[in-house]
Design a protein around this motif. Structure first.
Motif, PDB file in Angstrom:
ATOM      1  N   SER A   3       0.812  -1.211   0.000  1.00 38.11           N
ATOM      2  CA  SER A   3       0.000   0.000   0.000  1.00 38.11           C
ATOM      3  C   SER A   3       0.848   1.264   0.000  1.00 38.11           C
ATOM      4  CB  SER A   3      -0.928  -0.004   1.220  1.00 38.11           C
ATOM      5  OG  SER A   3      -0.162  -0.085   2.417  1.00 38.11           O
ATOM      6  N   GLU A   4       2.046   1.234   0.611  1.00 37.75           N
ATOM      7  CA  GLU A   4       2.843   2.442   0.736  1.00 37.75           C
ATOM      8  C   GLU A   4       3.704   2.663  -0.497  1.00 37.75           C
ATOM      9  OE1 GLU A   4       5.779   4.675   3.938  1.00 37.75           O
ATOM     10  OE2 GLU A   4       5.290   2.561   4.166  1.00 37.75           O
ATOM     11  N   GLN A   5       3.596   3.823  -1.104  1.00 35.56           N
ATOM     12  CA  GLN A   5       4.380   4.177  -2.279  1.00 35.56           C
ATOM     13  C   GLN A   5       5.328   5.304  -1.864  1.00 35.56           C
ATOM     14  OE1 GLN A   5       2.300   4.320  -6.113  1.00 35.56           O
ATOM     15  NE2 GLN A   5       3.319   6.287  -6.502  1.00 35.56           N
ATOM     16  N   TYR A   6       6.648   5.087  -2.032  1.00 33.95           N
ATOM     17  CA  TYR A   6       7.629   5.976  -1.436  1.00 33.95           C
ATOM     18  C   TYR A   6       7.906   7.238  -2.244  1.00 33.95           C
ATOM     19  CZ  TYR A   6       8.426   2.161   1.768  1.00 33.95           C
ATOM     20  OH  TYR A   6       8.239   1.192   2.722  1.00 33.95           O
ATOM     21  N   THR A   7       7.351   7.358  -3.419  1.00 38.83           N
ATOM     22  CA  THR A   7       7.457   8.598  -4.195  1.00 38.83           C
ATOM     23  C   THR A   7       6.174   8.738  -4.997  1.00 38.83           C
ATOM     24  OG1 THR A   7       8.892   9.877  -5.688  1.00 38.83           O
ATOM     25  CG2 THR A   7       8.596   7.550  -6.202  1.00 38.83           C
ATOM     26  N   PRO A   8       5.659   9.933  -5.193  1.00 41.05           N
ATOM     27  CA  PRO A   8       4.314  10.080  -5.781  1.00 41.05           C
ATOM     28  C   PRO A   8       4.223   9.764  -7.264  1.00 41.05           C
ATOM     29  CG  PRO A   8       5.309  12.223  -5.364  1.00 41.05           C
ATOM     30  CD  PRO A   8       6.209  11.216  -4.705  1.00 41.05           C
ATOM     31  N   LEU A   9       5.313   9.872  -8.017  1.00 44.04           N
ATOM     32  CA  LEU A   9       5.269   9.655  -9.475  1.00 44.04           C
ATOM     33  C   LEU A   9       4.167  10.529 -10.094  1.00 44.04           C
ATOM     34  CD1 LEU A   9       5.633   5.748  -9.583  1.00 44.04           C
ATOM     35  CD2 LEU A   9       7.444   7.445  -9.820  1.00 44.04           C
ATOM     36  N   ASP A  10       4.210  11.813  -9.767  1.00 43.65           N
ATOM     37  CA  ASP A  10       3.173  12.741 -10.227  1.00 43.65           C
ATOM     38  C   ASP A  10       3.056  12.751 -11.752  1.00 43.65           C
ATOM     39  OD1 ASP A  10       2.623  13.482  -7.656  1.00 43.65           O
ATOM     40  OD2 ASP A  10       3.960  15.229  -7.675  1.00 43.65           O
ATOM     41  N   GLY A  11       1.821  12.809 -12.207  1.00 44.29           N
ATOM     42  CA  GLY A  11       1.546  12.906 -13.637  1.00 44.29           C
ATOM     43  C   GLY A  11       1.681  11.612 -14.400  1.00 44.29           C
ATOM     44  N   LEU A  12       1.917  10.514 -13.708  1.00 45.65           N
ATOM     45  CA  LEU A  12       2.133   9.231 -14.388  1.00 45.65           C
ATOM     46  C   LEU A  12       0.939   8.839 -15.253  1.00 45.65           C
ATOM     47  CD1 LEU A  12       4.090   6.830 -14.709  1.00 45.65           C
ATOM     48  CD2 LEU A  12       2.982   5.759 -12.740  1.00 45.65           C
ATOM     49  N   ASP A  13      -0.283   9.063 -14.730  1.00 49.78           N
ATOM     50  CA  ASP A  13      -1.478   8.651 -15.472  1.00 49.78           C
ATOM     51  C   ASP A  13      -1.870   9.648 -16.557  1.00 49.78           C
ATOM     52  OD1 ASP A  13      -1.770   6.302 -14.032  1.00 49.78           O
ATOM     53  OD2 ASP A  13      -2.861   7.326 -12.418  1.00 49.78           O
ATOM     54  N   ASP A  14      -1.217  10.800 -16.606  1.00 47.81           N
ATOM     55  CA  ASP A  14      -1.536  11.796 -17.638  1.00 47.81           C
ATOM     56  C   ASP A  14      -0.848  11.495 -18.966  1.00 47.81           C
ATOM     57  OD1 ASP A  14      -3.004  13.113 -15.722  1.00 47.81           O
ATOM     58  OD2 ASP A  14      -1.352  14.453 -15.153  1.00 47.81           O
ATOM     59  N   ILE A  15       0.090  10.568 -18.934  1.00 44.97           N
ATOM     60  CA  ILE A  15       0.832  10.214 -20.160  1.00 44.97           C
ATOM     61  C   ILE A  15       0.041   9.167 -20.939  1.00 44.97           C
ATOM     62  CG2 ILE A  15       2.966   9.169 -21.022  1.00 44.97           C
ATOM     63  CD1 ILE A  15       4.353  10.342 -18.540  1.00 44.97           C
ATOM     64  N   PRO A  16      -0.136   9.345 -22.242  1.00 47.25           N
ATOM     65  CA  PRO A  16      -0.918   8.377 -23.045  1.00 47.25           C
ATOM     66  C   PRO A  16      -0.118   7.104 -23.328  1.00 47.25           C
ATOM     67  CG  PRO A  16      -0.065  10.111 -24.459  1.00 47.25           C
ATOM     68  CD  PRO A  16       0.325  10.489 -23.063  1.00 47.25           C
ATOM     69  N   TRP A  17       0.115   6.319 -22.285  1.00 47.09           N
ATOM     70  CA  TRP A  17       0.964   5.133 -22.425  1.00 47.09           C
ATOM     71  C   TRP A  17       0.463   4.170 -23.498  1.00 47.09           C
ATOM     72  CZ3 TRP A  17       5.551   5.306 -20.198  1.00 47.09           C
ATOM     73  CH2 TRP A  17       5.734   6.133 -19.098  1.00 47.09           C
ATOM     74  N   ALA A  18      -0.834   4.026 -23.646  1.00 52.75           N
ATOM     75  CA  ALA A  18      -1.374   3.076 -24.632  1.00 52.75           C
ATOM     76  C   ALA A  18      -1.014   3.460 -26.061  1.00 52.75           C
ATOM     77  CB  ALA A  18      -2.891   2.973 -24.484  1.00 52.75           C
ATOM     78  N   GLN A  19      -0.684   4.738 -26.250  1.00 54.44           N
ATOM     79  CA  GLN A  19      -0.305   5.192 -27.590  1.00 54.44           C
ATOM     80  C   GLN A  19       1.201   5.100 -27.827  1.00 54.44           C
ATOM     81  OE1 GLN A  19      -2.002   9.090 -28.383  1.00 54.44           O
ATOM     82  NE2 GLN A  19      -3.799   8.623 -27.094  1.00 54.44           N
ATOM     83  N   LEU A  20       1.942   4.797 -26.759  1.00 53.31           N
ATOM     84  CA  LEU A  20       3.394   4.665 -26.864  1.00 53.31           C
ATOM     85  C   LEU A  20       3.762   3.193 -27.021  1.00 53.31           C
ATOM     86  CD1 LEU A  20       4.426   7.171 -24.049  1.00 53.31           C
ATOM     87  CD2 LEU A  20       4.292   7.598 -26.515  1.00 53.31           C
ATOM     88  N   ARG A  21       4.955   2.975 -27.537  1.00 51.00           N
ATOM     89  CA  ARG A  21       5.402   1.594 -27.796  1.00 51.00           C
ATOM     90  C   ARG A  21       6.737   1.333 -27.104  1.00 51.00           C
ATOM     91  NH1 ARG A  21       1.690  -1.598 -30.316  1.00 51.00           N
ATOM     92  NH2 ARG A  21       3.393  -2.794 -31.279  1.00 51.00           N
ATOM     93  N   HIS A  22       6.922   0.089 -26.723  1.00 53.56           N
ATOM     94  CA  HIS A  22       8.250  -0.339 -26.284  1.00 53.56           C
ATOM     95  C   HIS A  22       8.583  -1.649 -26.987  1.00 53.56           C
ATOM     96  CE1 HIS A  22       6.154  -3.159 -23.773  1.00 53.56           C
ATOM     97  NE2 HIS A  22       5.811  -2.285 -22.826  1.00 53.56           N
ATOM     98  N   ALA A  23       9.640  -2.298 -26.578  1.00 57.27           N
ATOM     99  CA  ALA A  23      10.138  -3.467 -27.309  1.00 57.27           C
ATOM    100  C   ALA A  23       9.121  -4.590 -27.393  1.00 57.27           C
ATOM    101  CB  ALA A  23      11.421  -3.981 -26.648  1.00 57.27           C
ATOM    102  N   ASN A  24       8.175  -4.646 -26.448  1.00 54.49           N
ATOM    103  CA  ASN A  24       7.205  -5.745 -26.409  1.00 54.49           C
ATOM    104  C   ASN A  24       5.807  -5.343 -26.867  1.00 54.49           C
ATOM    105  OD1 ASN A  24       9.213  -7.448 -25.315  1.00 54.49           O
ATOM    106  ND2 ASN A  24       8.823  -6.622 -23.271  1.00 54.49           N
ATOM    107  N   GLY A  25       5.677  -4.137 -27.423  1.00 54.56           N
ATOM    108  CA  GLY A  25       4.361  -3.706 -27.904  1.00 54.56           C
ATOM    109  C   GLY A  25       3.893  -2.437 -27.219  1.00 54.56           C
ATOM    110  N   LYS A  26       2.596  -2.364 -26.908  1.00 59.14           N
ATOM    111  CA  LYS A  26       2.050  -1.184 -26.242  1.00 59.14           C
ATOM    112  C   LYS A  26       2.662  -1.019 -24.849  1.00 59.14           C
ATOM    113  CE  LYS A  26      -2.443  -1.038 -28.611  1.00 59.14           C
ATOM    114  NZ  LYS A  26      -3.904  -1.037 -28.425  1.00 59.14           N
TER     115      LYS A  26
END
Length: 642
Positions: A3-26
């Motif tokens: 449950s505890e996350q040691y850094t907020p990673l602000d804005g992580l969900d604002d990035i359109p990850w589904a539109q980005l690609r990496h070596a294994n696909g989406k």
């Protein structure tokens, strides 16, 4: 997930990850993995997932790399994240990829570099991190990062300043080596440190940036100094087996040879073992390296370590008769007590043609070992069949009876070792004939090739089995096997009629194999019949210029008798062969043509004068083949005349 996350990673969900690609696909999985790392949950699996995603096999950069890097740097700056050293190492490898010249204009690489540059202050602070493991990985990252940053001097100043205060000696060593590997001249300021514990690292850094500034002798003296704190040097890991790679990381043959010679002369244990392994690698690439190492290899045969004696004997085996000056010591190793050493010594002696190897080889044959008990897999160790093929033609009176006894039990489909034993018998000529029941069983089987090979070598000694071979000619459905069997029948019986019939039925040769077989068959025929067969082979050569660099074509065209065509084909075979054995065949063909091929003299000289071997570095076979090429070039040059 914890449950505890040691850094907020602000804005992580604002990035359109589904539109980005990496070596294994989406890239939709990246946010989940980053949050897992921030929570120390299932860290290893999540980290490996990110690592695989950011490093495509083609060496490129993904569209998801830049936004991922932003959060990786945030995680690295969060002390409670346990996997921080691994993340820094990943970032360092990513920066190395970004520094690749091929990635300079790639839009994803450009975005990734811009992201890192925008995080400059966070990245540079890693060199001061309280965690020593983070600092250790950070020196690699920062020296590489300096190569892309417009603030390189600031980064280098921070690294130099930190070195003075760094308590971990291993980190100071690594900083020097990584800075030199990144090509950063600023590392020379670190190399000015007078600390004797850093002497080797300082010398290695200087030599990496300017080879002439540090001699091989200086480097090896420092590496083998008894006062060296070896635990601080990764080069001394695994008992020094990889010391040679650390002292000479590039592939410059001359530089490697300098250090290899010194390590063989002075090293012990793992250092010596690693130097011998490196010696084998350089011998497969350089002719002069082989000649230079021979005296040292003889000395190593006296080492107390059985594995080192084995390696030295294997390397001597690779040079054949050139190792003869060490024959007496090799012969004494036949009673070494270690079976691996004994077999290695026998292999070296067999390659020299020394009869003292025969007893050991025959003992292995009687034991019917499919593989010898070698443990180091150096690429120079023998197979049983190779050893027998070296001994049998030279000492048939001793070897042939043992081979007969072993092969009488051979089934219709011989093992790979048994096949090599049949080859050894065939190489003995008529003296090799025997194990008749096994041969006839193979001849009547679905795989008659080993029997045909053996009969071709035995010649007239197998004449009484002519009807068996003729029966194969009549029933076999494979045209290639039919021609081979007909040729063998002619060799064994002297009867040319069946061979002539088969050749007439075949028509024009289908490919280079048939063209080659035509000329080998033609020599067995009467002159009138021979001319007709050679004419068909010559037509195939003329009709297929794209095949002139293939095996069999040089011998084929020379046999056809048209000198002008032969010179044209041999020019192609020497300039653009399909693979190395074609060069050997072409040089032998040049020797047959003689003075009319004098236009090829410069090409033959080029083969002789080069130091780089013409063969792929694959261990013993590459050295043996290149030595044969060199000898054939000498014969060709002599045949061409002045």
């Amino acid at each position: 997930m914890a449950s505890e996350q040691y850094t907020p990673l602000d804005g992580l969900d604002d990035i359109p990850w589904a539109q980005l690609r990496h070596a294994n696909g989406k890239a939709s999985d990246i946010p989940r993995r980053l949050r897992a790392l921030a929570s120390n949950w299932n860290m290893r699996d999540q980290f490996e997932g990110i690592e695989l995603a950011l490093f495509p096999p083609d060496g490129g950069i993904c569209s998801a790399s830049a936004p991922t890097v932003q959060y990786l740097v945030e995680l690295v700056g969060t002390p409670k994240v346990r996997i921080r050293p691994d993340i820094v190492d990943l970032l360092a490898r990513l920066v190395m990829r970004l520094n690749d010249p091929g990635q300079q204009s790639d839009p994803h690489a450009v975005a990734c570099r811009e992201t890192l540059l925008s995080l400059h202050d966070r990245v540079i602070m890693l060199v001061k991190d309280r965690n020593a493991n983070v600092r250790r990985e950070a020196v690699t990252l920062l020296w590489q990062y300096a190569a892309m940053s417009p603030r390189a001097k600031e980064i280098e100043k921070a690294l130099v300043a930190r070195d003075v205060r760094e308590k971990e000696l291993a980190i100071r060593v690594k900083s020097r080596l990584e800075g030199a590997a990144a090509g950063r001249k600023a590392v020379l300021r670190l190399a000015e440190a007078a600390d004797e514990r850093l002497r080797l690292a300082n010398l290695m850094a200087r030599r990496c940036l300017d080879r002439e500034s540090v001699s091989a002798q200086e480097l090896v003296d420092a590496a083998l100094a008894p006062t060296l704190p070896r635990g601080a040097y990764s080069a001394w890991g695994n008992d020094g087996h990889h010391l040679i790679e650390a002292l000479c990381p590039d592939e410059n043959v001359v530089a490697r040879m300098e250090i290899i010679r010194l390590l063989i002369a002075r090293g012990t244990g793992g250092v010596l073992s690693g130097a011998l392994r490196a010696a084998g690698a350089v011998m497969t690439k350089s002719r002069s390296a082989t000649r230079s190492l021979l005296p040292l290899l003889g000395q190593v045969l006296f080492d107390d370590d059985a594995q080192i004696r084995t390696r030295a004997a294997d390397l001597l085996a690779s040079v054949g008769e050139a190792g003869t000056p060490h024959a007496s010591r090799l012969a004494s190793l036949l009673a070494d007590g270690d079976p691996v050493v004994e077999m290695a010594a026998a292999w070296a002696l067999a390659r020299q043609g020394d009869e003292r190897a025969v007893t050991t080889v025959l003992r292995a044959v009687k034991e019917n070992s499919d593989k010898l008990a070698y443990h180091h897999l150096s690429g120079f160790e023998p197979e049983l069949g190779d050893m027998v093929k070296e001994c049998a033609p030279r000492y048939p009176e001793r070897v042939v009876p043992v081979l007969h006894a072993v092969l009488e039990k051979c089934g219709p489909e011989p093992t790979s070792v048994q096949y090599q034993l049949w080859r050894a018998l065939a190489a003995c000529g008529p003296a090799g004939y025997g194990a008749e029941d096994a041969l006839t069983l193979m001849l009547a089987s679905k795989r008659p090739e080993p029997a045909l090979m053996a009969f071709e070598g035995f010649g007239s000694a197998a004449a009484h089995l002519g009807p068996w071979i003729e029966a194969l000619v009549r029933v076999v459905q494979d045209r290639w096997l039919e021609l081979w069997a007909a040729r063998v029948h002619c060799i064994v019986t002297g009867d040319k009629e069946i061979l002539r019939e088969v050749l007439d039925s075949l028509g024009p040769p289908e490919d280079w194999r048939f063209a080659h077989a035509f000329v080998r068959s033609a020599v067995l025929l009467d002159p009138a019949d021979r001319a007709a067969v050679l004419a068909r082979a010559e037509k195939w050569v003329r009709d297929n210029p794209d095949r002139w660099g293939m095996f069999g074509v040089p011998e084929t065209v020379v046999a056809c008798g048209d000198t002008e065509l032969a010179v044209t084909v041999l020019t192609r075979a020497l300039d653009a062969p399909e693979y190395e054995p074609v060069i050997l065949e072409a040089l032998r063909a040049v020797a047959k043509v003689g003075p009319p091929a004098k236009v090829l003299r410069s090409r033959v000289l080029a083969v002789l004068e080069r130091d780089d071997r013409l063969t792929e570095p694959t261990g013993l076979r590459s050295i043996v083949l290149d030595d044969r090429i060199h000898a054939a070039a000498l014969d060709a040059l002599s045949a061409l005349g002045s």
